[in-house]
Design a protein around this motif. Structure first.
Motif, mmCIF file in Angstrom:
data_model
loop_
_atom_site.group_PDB
_atom_site.id
_atom_site.type_symbol
_atom_site.label_atom_id
_atom_site.label_comp_id
_atom_site.label_asym_id
_atom_site.label_seq_id
_atom_site.Cartn_x
_atom_site.Cartn_y
_atom_site.Cartn_z
ATOM 1 N N LEU A 37 0.843 -1.194 0.000
ATOM 2 C CA LEU A 37 0.000 0.000 0.000
ATOM 3 C C LEU A 37 0.877 1.243 0.000
ATOM 4 N N TYR A 38 0.327 2.327 -0.540
ATOM 5 C CA TYR A 38 0.947 3.643 -0.370
ATOM 6 C C TYR A 38 -0.048 4.501 0.401
ATOM 7 N N PRO A 39 0.078 4.550 1.742
ATOM 8 C CA PRO A 39 -0.840 5.342 2.552
ATOM 9 C C PRO A 39 -0.343 6.781 2.679
ATOM 10 N N LEU A 40 -1.191 7.715 2.319
ATOM 11 C CA LEU A 40 -0.871 9.135 2.419
ATOM 12 C C LEU A 40 -1.876 9.782 3.361
ATOM 13 N N LYS A 41 -1.380 10.624 4.263
ATOM 14 C CA LYS A 41 -2.291 11.288 5.202
ATOM 15 C C LYS A 41 -2.405 12.779 4.882
ATOM 16 N N LEU A 42 -3.583 13.323 5.167
ATOM 17 C CA LEU A 42 -3.843 14.745 4.961
ATOM 18 C C LEU A 42 -3.549 15.519 6.239
ATOM 19 N N ASN A 43 -2.902 16.660 6.103
ATOM 20 C CA ASN A 43 -2.680 17.555 7.227
ATOM 21 C C ASN A 43 -3.909 18.456 7.354
ATOM 22 N N ARG A 93 -8.910 22.778 3.950
ATOM 23 C CA ARG A 93 -10.348 23.032 4.111
ATOM 24 C C ARG A 93 -11.158 21.859 3.552
ATOM 25 N N ILE A 94 -10.583 20.682 3.597
ATOM 26 C CA ILE A 94 -11.218 19.493 3.029
ATOM 27 C C ILE A 94 -10.891 18.303 3.927
ATOM 28 N N ASP A 95 -11.880 17.442 4.149
ATOM 29 C CA ASP A 95 -11.592 16.255 4.960
ATOM 30 C C ASP A 95 -11.250 15.074 4.059
ATOM 31 N N ARG A 96 -10.900 13.956 4.660
ATOM 32 C CA ARG A 96 -10.470 12.797 3.884
ATOM 33 C C ARG A 96 -11.575 12.268 2.965
ATOM 34 N N ASN A 97 -12.792 12.193 3.440
ATOM 35 C CA ASN A 97 -13.883 11.670 2.620
ATOM 36 C C ASN A 97 -14.106 12.524 1.368
ATOM 37 N N ARG A 98 -14.084 13.830 1.561
ATOM 38 C CA ARG A 98 -14.257 14.730 0.410
ATOM 39 C C ARG A 98 -13.067 14.591 -0.554
ATOM 40 N N PHE A 99 -11.888 14.438 -0.002
ATOM 41 C CA PHE A 99 -10.678 14.270 -0.810
ATOM 42 C C PHE A 99 -10.797 13.035 -1.705
ATOM 43 N N VAL A 100 -11.274 11.933 -1.138
ATOM 44 C CA VAL A 100 -11.472 10.692 -1.898
ATOM 45 C C VAL A 100 -12.477 10.911 -3.024
ATOM 46 N N GLU A 101 -13.559 11.627 -2.723
ATOM 47 C CA GLU A 101 -14.588 11.877 -3.735
ATOM 48 C C GLU A 101 -14.062 12.791 -4.844
ATOM 49 N N GLU A 102 -13.258 13.770 -4.489
ATOM 50 C CA GLU A 102 -12.676 14.663 -5.497
ATOM 51 C C GLU A 102 -11.760 13.884 -6.444
ATOM 52 N N ILE A 118 -9.600 8.861 -10.495
ATOM 53 C CA ILE A 118 -8.536 8.211 -9.729
ATOM 54 C C ILE A 118 -9.146 7.372 -8.616
ATOM 55 N N GLY A 119 -8.931 6.074 -8.689
ATOM 56 C CA GLY A 119 -9.431 5.167 -7.665
ATOM 57 C C GLY A 119 -8.522 5.154 -6.452
ATOM 58 N N THR A 120 -9.097 5.204 -5.270
ATOM 59 C CA THR A 120 -8.335 5.142 -4.021
ATOM 60 C C THR A 120 -9.055 4.190 -3.075
ATOM 61 N N SER A 121 -8.485 4.013 -1.891
ATOM 62 C CA SER A 121 -9.149 3.235 -0.855
ATOM 63 C C SER A 121 -8.714 3.782 0.502
ATOM 64 N N VAL A 122 -9.273 3.227 1.557
ATOM 65 C CA VAL A 122 -8.899 3.612 2.918
ATOM 66 C C VAL A 122 -8.537 2.347 3.677
ATOM 67 N N HIS A 123 -7.330 2.309 4.209
ATOM 68 C CA HIS A 123 -6.843 1.140 4.948
ATOM 69 C C HIS A 123 -6.397 1.561 6.351
ATOM 70 N N PHE A 124 -7.206 1.238 7.341
ATOM 71 C CA PHE A 124 -8.479 0.532 7.283
ATOM 72 C C PHE A 124 -9.471 1.281 8.150
ATOM 73 N N TRP A 128 -6.984 9.301 14.858
ATOM 74 C CA TRP A 128 -6.229 10.345 14.168
ATOM 75 C C TRP A 128 -5.825 9.868 12.777
ATOM 76 N N VAL A 129 -5.316 8.646 12.679
ATOM 77 C CA VAL A 129 -4.906 8.086 11.393
ATOM 78 C C VAL A 129 -6.110 7.920 10.478
ATOM 79 N N PHE A 130 -7.182 7.340 10.997
ATOM 80 C CA PHE A 130 -8.349 7.041 10.173
ATOM 81 C C PHE A 130 -8.952 8.294 9.546
ATOM 82 N N GLN A 131 -8.959 9.372 10.263
ATOM 83 C CA GLN A 131 -9.549 10.607 9.746
ATOM 84 C C GLN A 131 -8.717 11.236 8.626
#
Length: 382
Positions: free
Chosen positions: A291-297, A302-311, A317-323, A347-350
């Motif tokens: 996996l290549y896990p990247l985290k958002l600061n 002004r965007i959360d992880r869920n919105r980032f995935v949708e964008e 671009i297909g992505t996933s969340v682990h886990f 903290w990681v999950f968000q």
């Protein structure tokens, strides 16, 4: 452009191996499965390798081998696929969740001992994304409390910890060959151990508890007679899956090197942006980069992880969340697990999102992913 989260690397090599099985007329567990086991244990350097139909089956059989019983407890990390804890529940035993490190997402060894009780039987460290957990510390704790260590290496082929390849470090190791894994057989897994007694037990249990080499009963070497030695399962691999495994094993090194190159390309760009937090690989580890896990600061976005995935999805671009942490599932919430007890995992999950990283990726696809991530973090910077 449309880029999937993952695509297995299948060539004529895999096709030819599968066709060979079909032409020979032996499509369940047979000679190719045994050959795959032999090639795999040679690669890992373990005394035994037992092929099964999933990593889940491998973990289940590993717990049977060590004698897990109802009421026992097994320590597992909060951030892992549900199978890691699920297999503990099969025994009416209790999975005990331990928080993870923020930077590696590996089980936090400093928090393990406080969760150990007289009922604790084993620890299942998960080598998240392919990076080995802190095995020396885990083995030291296990020795102190007389516990077994079963490695969940679903992500870790190949990976090394202080020069030792994953698969020969703990008591038993379970690998996954699911369609998205670094070696893909569609469905499948492998159990490695240097304990011959455990290996023999796992071989018997994977096929209904039938006496050793029962799979040969329809061959010229076999007999219709067999004995049932234990109450087993239908967990065997097939020769079709093993055929894929044999072909994939030959190119494992090449596929790993391709993933390393992709990860390095991502890192070289993303390290320059405060909006992004790179995944940490410790100095004494070599990861498989499953996996290549990247985290958002989130402090500067002004965007959360869920919105980032949708964008990213909107841009093809297909992505996933682990886990999703285990305690967030209804089944585990109903057992009293709560997010507040595991602050690092929350903290990681968000923040975490897994980017595409597979051997067949083209340069223009990698560039497209990087360009769009950079564009998004610039667009949504506070």
């Amino acid at each position: 452009m449309q880029i999937p989260f993952h695509k297995p690397y299948i060539t004529e090599d895999e096709i030819n191996e599968v066709v060979d099985s079909l032409k020979k007329g032996w499509i369940t567990m047979g000679y190719k499965t045994i050959e795959f086991e032999n090639r795999f244990k040679e690669y890992i350097g373990s005394k035994n390798a037992v092929a099964v139909n999933s990593c889940t089956a491998g973990l289940h059989l590993a717990l049977r081998a060590i004698g897990l019983k109802e009421g026992d407890e097994v320590i597992v990390p909060t951030i892992t696929f549900v199978a890691t804890a699920e297999v503990v529940n099969y025994f009416k035993a209790k999975p005990v969740l331990v928080d993870v490190e923020k930077d590696t997402h590996l089980i936090d060894v400093s928090k393990i001992e406080e969760k150990i009780t007289p009922k604790t039987k084993a620890i299942i460290p998960v080598h998240y994304s392919g990076q080995p957990a802190d095995m020396d510390e885990i083995l030291e704790i296990a020795k102190k409390y007389n516990l077994f260590v079963i490695e969940d290496a679903a992500h870790s082929l190949p990976a090394w910890y202080k020069g030792r390849i994953v698969g020969i470090i703990g008591d038993i190791t379970a690998f996954s060959f699911y369609a998205t894994k670094t070696l893909a057989t569609g469905e499948g897994g492998m159990v490695t151990t240097d304990n011959d007694e455990w290996a023999d037990k796992i071989r018997i249990l994977r096929l209904h508890g039938i006496s050793k080499d029962a799979w040969k009963r329809y061959s010229k070497e076999g007999s219709w007679e067999y004995d049932v030695l234990d109450n087993g399962y239908k967990y065997n691999m097939t020769d079709i899956n093993a055929a894929l495994g044999l072909a994939q094993l030959k190119k494992l090194q090449w596929m790993w090197e391709k993933r390393i190159k992709i990860a390095n390309t991502y890192n070289q760009t993303f390290k320059n942006y405060e909006e992004l937090i790179l995944y940490k690989v410790k100095d004494n580890r070599i990861t498989s980069w499953h996996l290549y896990p990247l985290k958002l600061n989130l402090k500067v976005l002004r965007i959360d992880r869920n919105r980032f995935v949708e964008e990213l999805k909107a841009r093809g671009i297909g992505t996933s969340v682990h886990f999703i942490p285990l305690y967030r599932f209804s089944y585990y919430r109903n057992q009293g697990f709560t997010p507040g007890a595991y602050p690092n995992s929350e903290w990681v999950f968000q923040r975490v999102v897994s980017l595409p990283i597979f051997p067949g990726m083209k340069k223009e696809e990698i560039d497209y992913i990087i360009e769009n991530i950079v564009d998004l973090v610039k667009k949504f910077k506070r």
